[in-house]
Design an enzyme around this catalytic site. Structure first.
Site, short mmCIF file in Angstrom:
data_model
loop_
_atom_site.label_atom_id
_atom_site.label_comp_id
_atom_site.label_asym_id
_atom_site.label_seq_id
_atom_site.Cartn_x
_atom_site.Cartn_y
_atom_site.Cartn_z
N LYS A 114 1.27 -1.19 -0.09
CA LYS A 114 0.11 0.03 0.12
C LYS A 114 0.70 1.35 0.09
O LYS A 114 0.28 2.03 -0.68
CB LYS A 114 -0.83 0.29 1.44
CG LYS A 114 -1.85 -0.19 0.86
CD LYS A 114 -3.38 -0.28 1.79
CE LYS A 114 -4.23 -0.99 1.70
NZ LYS A 114 -6.02 -0.88 2.62
N LYS A 196 -6.27 -12.58 -7.39
CA LYS A 196 -7.57 -12.43 -6.60
C LYS A 196 -8.46 -10.69 -7.61
O LYS A 196 -7.57 -9.87 -7.74
CB LYS A 196 -6.96 -12.00 -5.56
CG LYS A 196 -8.23 -12.34 -4.53
CD LYS A 196 -7.59 -11.84 -2.18
CE LYS A 196 -8.79 -11.00 -2.64
NZ LYS A 196 -8.42 -10.44 -1.39
N LYS A 199 -11.72 -4.94 -5.86
CA LYS A 199 -12.70 -3.47 -6.97
C LYS A 199 -11.76 -2.96 -7.12
O LYS A 199 -11.77 -1.82 -7.33
CB LYS A 199 -13.63 -3.38 -5.55
CG LYS A 199 -13.18 -3.25 -4.02
CD LYS A 199 -14.24 -3.03 -3.25
CE LYS A 199 -14.21 -3.11 -1.68
NZ LYS A 199 -15.00 -3.54 -1.12
#
Ligand code: TRP
Length: 331
Positions: A114, A196, A199
């Protein structure tokens, strides 16, 4: 009477849930309610580790709660609440932060990912996020935590922090175990089936949202990446087809062998439309229920108020015990 084990889990209210969230998490949350005492949380405090538009976050928090209810979370049996409504999470977070080492947080792979993706906002919250997650779990003395692969490292940290705290201050916190669901199909991207389903993917055709309308669902499945072989069977060499089969399996209850037999001599087009219909059929009543609940704001807010109150009763006691153990003066 045997007391039920306690389960805790949380989901961030950022955008609606994907088909992957449904199969991997939310669907199981509903199924666990019979056997366990369940506490489910909309993790809005976690959401602000990346920048959010306040009005959107507020709206999406209600939407997430409504969708959880529509998926079968029963607010009478289980506790459903919004994280920021229970101050004990933030209170325990601080104490636990003082039992967490800089080095162990530095090793968290999600932080590394991140902070690379949001290089302009590598804030301290992003770094200490696993401590808040540990507090979420430990403040309820949860026995079991259903988490996907991406959260396993965070759960491991929570276990270590709890164990360390207990070692220093005496037995106080329950060390939680991961809960691995039986039907743990990992749902992959429809466009890049080695990844994976997420969204945050830039290609909207790669994921199905729980609130996608039937035509969108059909279109996305039609465009799903498969392979050039043209035969329906599961294999690591056929991640696209295998992923479609796993989804179909979850929604129809058929196993892989039965699905293979069903599509013997038929092509991928048939498989794709069958999967799409099974998803449309499952999501349609959930979507109706979601809209009904969201339109009844008074009911929804009442559920969340009640959930927060019940959650606070448990969490406040744990914080109070922790405060006593660490030597905070209590009057
Ligand atoms: N961090 C989790 C996620 O992003 C959500 C979450 C927050 C959670 N607190 C939790 C999950 C506690 C399990 C237990 O998916």
């Amino acid at each position: 009477m045997e007391t039920k084990k306690r389960i805790l889990s949380g989901i961030q209210p950022t955008g609606t849930f994907t088909l992957g969230n449904y199969i991997g998490a939310v669907r199981n949350w509903g199924l666990l309610q019979q056997e366990y005492e369940c506490i489910y949380m909309v993790a809005n405090m976690h959401a602000i580790t990346v920048r959010q538009t306040p009005a959107d976050l507020r709206r999406q928090t209600r939407e997430a709660a409504a969708l959880l209810l529509a998926c079968g979370i029963d607010p009478k049996t289980s506790i459903l609440f919004v994280q920021s409504h229970v101050p004990a999470h933030a209170e325990l977070n601080w104490v636990l932060a003082c039992s967490t080492q800089f080095g162990e947080l530095s090793r968290m792979t999600q932080f590394k990912d991140k902070s690379a993706r949001h290089a302009d906002n590598v804030n301290a919250g992003l770094f200490t996020y696993p401590v808040l997650m540990a507090a979420d779990i430990l403040v309820y003395n949860a026995d079991l935590v259903p988490v996907g692969a991406d959260q396993k490292q965070h759960l491991e940290l929570a276990r270590n922090v709890a164990g360390r705290f207990n070692g220093v201050y005496g037995d106080t916190l329950t060390v939680p175990d991961p809960y691995i669901p039986q039907t743990g199909a990992r749902i992959m991207s429809l466009q890049e089936p080695d990844k994976k389903m997420s969204k945050s993917d830039t290609n909207a055709n790669s994921f199905i949202l729980m609130l996608d309308d039937p035509d969108t669902i059909r279109r996305k499945f039609k465009r799903a990446v498969t392979d050039s072989e043209g035969r329906v069977y599961a294999s690591p060499e056929k991640p696209g087809v295998t992923n479609l089969m796993s989804i179909y399996s979850v929604f129809t209850g058929k196993d892989m062998a039965a699905i293979e037999a069903e599509f013997d001599g038929r092509g991928y087009g048939d498989l794709k439309s069958a999967v799409a219909e099974s998803v449309v059929e499952t999501f349609a009543p959930i979507q109706d229920e979601y809209r009904r609940i969201l339109a009844d704001k008074a009911y929804l807010d009442e559920v969340l108020k009640d959930g927060a109150e019940r959650a606070r009763r448990i969490a406040d006691r744990v914080v109070s015990k922790v405060y006593r153990k660490v030597g905070f003066l209590q009057l």
